[in-house]
Design a protein around this motif. Structure first.
Motif, PDB file in Angstrom:
ATOM      1  N   SER A  84       0.807  -1.500   0.143  1.00 30.79           N
ATOM      2  CA  SER A  84       0.110   0.243  -0.312  1.00 30.79           C
ATOM      3  C   SER A  84       0.731   1.228  -0.176  1.00 30.79           C
ATOM      4  N   GLY A  85       2.750   1.453  -0.264  1.00 36.49           N
ATOM      5  CA  GLY A  85       3.097   2.246  -0.064  1.00 36.49           C
ATOM      6  C   GLY A  85       4.139   2.841   0.833  1.00 36.49           C
ATOM      7  N   GLN A  86       4.069   1.887   2.249  1.00 40.45           N
ATOM      8  CA  GLN A  86       4.783   2.182   2.877  1.00 40.45           C
ATOM      9  C   GLN A  86       6.614   1.491   2.728  1.00 40.45           C
ATOM     10  N   GLY A  87       7.944   2.096   2.412  1.00 40.31           N
ATOM     11  CA  GLY A  87       8.765   1.665   1.931  1.00 40.31           C
ATOM     12  C   GLY A  87       9.221   0.907   3.258  1.00 40.31           C
ATOM     13  N   TYR A  88       9.968  -0.073   2.804  1.00 38.81           N
ATOM     14  CA  TYR A  88      11.051  -1.352   3.561  1.00 38.81           C
ATOM     15  C   TYR A  88      12.045  -0.314   5.129  1.00 38.81           C
ATOM     16  N   ALA A  89      11.726  -1.362   5.733  1.00 40.82           N
ATOM     17  CA  ALA A  89      13.500  -0.333   6.944  1.00 40.82           C
ATOM     18  C   ALA A  89      13.334  -1.612   7.288  1.00 40.82           C
ATOM     19  N   ALA A  90      14.642  -1.580   7.799  1.00 41.91           N
ATOM     20  CA  ALA A  90      15.508  -3.217   9.061  1.00 41.91           C
ATOM     21  C   ALA A  90      14.969  -3.102   9.528  1.00 41.91           C
ATOM     22  N   GLY A  91      13.749  -2.288  10.787  1.00 44.70           N
ATOM     23  CA  GLY A  91      13.613  -2.295  12.084  1.00 44.70           C
ATOM     24  C   GLY A  91      12.607  -3.864  12.035  1.00 44.70           C
ATOM     25  N   VAL A 141      23.629 -18.849  18.843  1.00 39.66           N
ATOM     26  CA  VAL A 141      23.864 -20.204  18.637  1.00 39.66           C
ATOM     27  C   VAL A 141      23.080 -21.332  18.937  1.00 39.66           C
ATOM     28  N   ARG A 142      21.934 -21.190  18.993  1.00 39.17           N
ATOM     29  CA  ARG A 142      20.749 -22.075  18.191  1.00 39.17           C
ATOM     30  C   ARG A 142      19.960 -21.649  17.277  1.00 39.17           C
ATOM     31  N   SER A 143      20.322 -21.148  16.529  1.00 38.61           N
ATOM     32  CA  SER A 143      20.020 -20.493  14.972  1.00 38.61           C
ATOM     33  C   SER A 143      21.151 -21.269  14.619  1.00 38.61           C
ATOM     34  N   ALA A 144      22.123 -21.058  14.849  1.00 40.79           N
ATOM     35  CA  ALA A 144      23.447 -21.853  14.083  1.00 40.79           C
ATOM     36  C   ALA A 144      23.656 -22.706  14.024  1.00 40.79           C
ATOM     37  N   GLN A 145      23.282 -24.207  15.113  1.00 41.03           N
ATOM     38  CA  GLN A 145      23.141 -25.623  14.659  1.00 41.03           C
ATOM     39  C   GLN A 145      21.919 -26.048  14.368  1.00 41.03           C
ATOM     40  N   ILE A 146      20.669 -25.422  14.436  1.00 38.39           N
ATOM     41  CA  ILE A 146      19.366 -26.229  13.681  1.00 38.39           C
ATOM     42  C   ILE A 146      20.075 -25.208  11.818  1.00 38.39           C
ATOM     43  N   ALA A 147      20.844 -24.640  11.815  1.00 43.38           N
ATOM     44  CA  ALA A 147      21.198 -24.385  10.273  1.00 43.38           C
ATOM     45  C   ALA A 147      21.920 -25.237   9.459  1.00 43.38           C
ATOM     46  N   SER A 148      23.239 -25.977  11.352  1.00 40.30           N
ATOM     47  CA  SER A 148      24.097 -26.418  10.207  1.00 40.30           C
ATOM     48  C   SER A 148      23.620 -28.088  10.199  1.00 40.30           C
ATOM     49  N   ARG A 149      22.087 -28.669  10.442  1.00 39.81           N
ATOM     50  CA  ARG A 149      21.755 -29.547  10.666  1.00 39.81           C
ATOM     51  C   ARG A 149      20.374 -29.933   8.727  1.00 39.81           C
ATOM     52  N   VAL A 150      19.907 -28.162   8.721  1.00 35.78           N
ATOM     53  CA  VAL A 150      19.402 -27.828   7.608  1.00 35.78           C
ATOM     54  C   VAL A 150      20.311 -27.748   5.995  1.00 35.78           C
ATOM     55  N   ALA A 151      21.301 -26.883   6.194  1.00 32.91           N
ATOM     56  CA  ALA A 151      21.446 -26.284   5.278  1.00 32.91           C
ATOM     57  C   ALA A 151      22.781 -27.045   4.612  1.00 32.91           C
ATOM     58  N   ASP A 152      23.221 -26.881   3.697  1.00 35.44           N
ATOM     59  CA  ASP A 152      24.870 -27.115   3.169  1.00 35.44           C
ATOM     60  C   ASP A 152      25.853 -26.075   3.372  1.00 35.44           C
ATOM     61  N   GLN A 153      25.570 -24.797   3.820  1.00 34.01           N
ATOM     62  CA  GLN A 153      26.661 -24.135   4.189  1.00 34.01           C
ATOM     63  C   GLN A 153      26.073 -22.904   5.246  1.00 34.01           C
ATOM     64  N   VAL A 154      26.657 -22.750   6.155  1.00 36.36           N
ATOM     65  CA  VAL A 154      26.308 -21.533   7.417  1.00 36.36           C
ATOM     66  C   VAL A 154      26.887 -20.895   7.504  1.00 36.36           C
ATOM     67  N   THR A 155      26.284 -18.980   7.268  1.00 36.35           N
ATOM     68  CA  THR A 155      26.791 -18.472   7.393  1.00 36.35           C
ATOM     69  C   THR A 155      26.389 -17.201   8.755  1.00 36.35           C
ATOM     70  N   PHE A 156      27.158 -16.645   9.529  1.00 38.50           N
ATOM     71  CA  PHE A 156      27.031 -16.168  11.072  1.00 38.50           C
ATOM     72  C   PHE A 156      26.656 -14.568  11.076  1.00 38.50           C
ATOM     73  N   LEU A 157      25.387 -14.694  10.953  1.00 37.26           N
ATOM     74  CA  LEU A 157      24.417 -13.581  11.273  1.00 37.26           C
ATOM     75  C   LEU A 157      24.274 -12.471  12.236  1.00 37.26           C
ATOM     76  N   GLY A 158      24.682 -12.338  12.824  1.00 36.16           N
ATOM     77  CA  GLY A 158      24.796 -11.760  14.149  1.00 36.16           C
ATOM     78  C   GLY A 158      24.580 -10.611  13.926  1.00 36.16           C
ATOM     79  N   ALA A 159      25.495 -10.119  13.323  1.00 33.99           N
ATOM     80  CA  ALA A 159      25.402  -8.400  12.500  1.00 33.99           C
ATOM     81  C   ALA A 159      24.182  -8.452  11.103  1.00 33.99           C
ATOM     82  N   HIS A 160      22.866  -8.297  12.341  1.00 38.85           N
ATOM     83  CA  HIS A 160      21.668  -8.268  11.267  1.00 38.85           C
ATOM     84  C   HIS A 160      20.602  -7.030  11.794  1.00 38.85           C
ATOM     85  N   LEU A 161      20.769  -7.023  12.724  1.00 37.61           N
ATOM     86  CA  LEU A 161      20.081  -5.127  13.872  1.00 37.61           C
ATOM     87  C   LEU A 161      20.406  -5.880  14.531  1.00 37.61           C
TER      88      LEU A 161
END
Ligand SMILES: N=CN[C@@H](CCC(=O)O)C(=O)O
Ligand SMILES: [Zn+2]
Length: 409
Positions: A84-91, A141-161
């Motif tokens: 409806s016209g609102q912009g995207y923001a990282a928040g 840590v929990r996200s990284a553990q789960i990610a390592s079980r479901v995906a081929d490669q895992v990236t740490f993105l603690g610096a997301h917000l």
């Protein structure tokens, strides 16, 4: 063996029998997880099991090199507001962080696994995923553990917000120190969202430095919501990829192109920074599409990825990204398919490999590479753009195993 293939898109430019990597009337043989022979169907060796492609096309499985699969919750309302016209923001990321922290381990893993299955059903055979909806030590840590079980490669993105209520510099220090050390056993890469509303150039530099010192490969979310320092930082740190790349000026494109020039390193096998374009995200956030054509023309290696996440791109469909790149970004079908296979592998540094399990190359079809293939319900890859939105994935093999669809009629 798959035989009677009308168009076999190998992405192997070393072959002597084709300049483009495309073979007609071809066959491909695989044993276990390994491709063991590729060539003309007429010259094919004997095989135990034959699949007749009946003139259909076979491509490498998609390599989807940018995803955020470890999350709970839903952001439909935010999407509706945007439409409806609102912009995207990282928040908006904070909404998903709350829902993700509130989910059980089992729930999070089931949600992520379902997304992986959905991706496979559309031809994706190699997936990267990021953390980044935990944003405190225990939840990352929990996200990284789960990610390592479901995906081929895992990236740490603690610096997301930067989470609400925490001083940005204190949080940057946490990400660069204790949080990084805690996730290390489960991740190969680190990423930083260098953008207004997320991490400044200086904070991003601090995170990248620490992660590089810890031995991780680097990636950067950059130049998504406006011009910024992301691309130049990525090149400076020799990151494998800078992703989004919507707002680029000539100097950004020159910097990326220079990273691929032979002069940029004394090493003959030097690899530059891939520009990863995320067209599904660009459309869902109503940002200008990334300038993929300009990047390719400047000599930059590009990748296409789905960027599956609940905020900006809730799709795992690589066919949709390929179709959009052709219809709206000025790429030819073969350029788009290459970016979604070979390009993704290059962005994850899996385009080459050793001839052993677990170390095989993906994203192209050649002897000793992993047998990751898709059979299309179409005679050529061109149909992906010619018949947009149609379900053209007939069967998918990952590491030699049928993981989706039905190859036989
Ligand atoms: N740009 C940063 N991260 C995600 C969006 C995350 C969100 O909004 O939840 C992206 O790649 O688009
Ligand atoms: Zn992302």
């Amino acid at each position: 063996m798959i035989t009677n293939i009308g168009e076999l898109v190998t992405q192997d430019l070393q072959r002597e029998d084709t300049d483009t990597g495309v073979l007609r009337d071809a066959a491909v043989l695989f044993e276990g997880e390994r491709i063991s022979w590729i060539g003309s169907a007429k010259a094919a060796p004997a095989a135990d099991q034959l699949i007749d492609a009946a003139g259909r096309a076979v491509l490498p499985g998609w390599v989807d090199s940018h995803n955020h699969l470890i999350f709970a919750g839903d952001r439909t309302a935010e999407f509706e507001a945007r439409m409806s016209g609102q912009g995207y923001a990282a928040g908006g990321i904070a909404v998903t962080v709350d829902a993700t922290r509130g989910a059980s381990d089992q729930e999070l893993e089931e949600l992520a696994s379902a997304r992986v299955l959905e991706a496979r059903s559309q031809g994706s055979t190699y997936l990267e995923t990021k953390t980044g909806y935990g944003l405190d030590l225990a939840h990352e840590v929990r996200s990284a553990q789960i990610a390592s079980r479901v995906a081929d490669q895992v990236t740490f993105l603690g610096a997301h917000l930067v989470p609400a209520g925490i001083d940005p510099d204190d949080y940057t220090a946490l990400v660069s120190g204790p949080m990084l050390q805690a996730v290390l056993p489960w991740v190969q890469w680190a990423d930083v969202f260098c953008e207004r509303g997320a991490f400044t150039e200086e904070q991003s530099r601090q995170v990248l430095q620490a992660c590089q010192q810890a031995g991780l490969g680097l990636r950067v979310h950059g130049n998504q919501l406006g011009p910024g320092a992301g691309v130049k930082l990525a090149v400076e740190f020799a990151a494998a990829s800078v992703d989004h790349v919507n707002y680029l000026d000539d100097s950004d494109i020159d910097a990326l192109a220079a990273s691929w020039s032979p002069d940029s390193s004394v090493r003959a096998d030097h690899l530059g920074t891939v520009a990863t374009c995320l067209p599904a995200c660009d459309l869902s956030t109503r940002q200008p599409l990334a300038p993929a054509r300009r990047l390719l023309d400047a000599g930059v290696q590009i990748a296409l990825a789905s960027n599956c996440n609940p905020g900006t791109s809730f799709t795992t469909s690589m066919p949709y990204c390929v179709t959009t790149a052709v219809l709206q970004m000025g790429l030819s079908v073969h350029e788009a398919v290459r970016a979604a296979t070979w390009g993704g592998a290059l962005a994850l540094r899996k385009h080459r490999g050793e001839d052993r399990d677990g170390a095989r190359a993906v994203g192209s079809l050649a002897v000793s590479h992993r047998a990751d293939l898709q059979l299309l319900e179409a005679p050529s890859a061109t149909h992906l753009a010619y018949r947009p939105g149609m379900p053209l994935t007939r069967a998918v093999w990952r590491a030699g195993q049928l993981v989706a669809g039905q190859p036989r009629s």
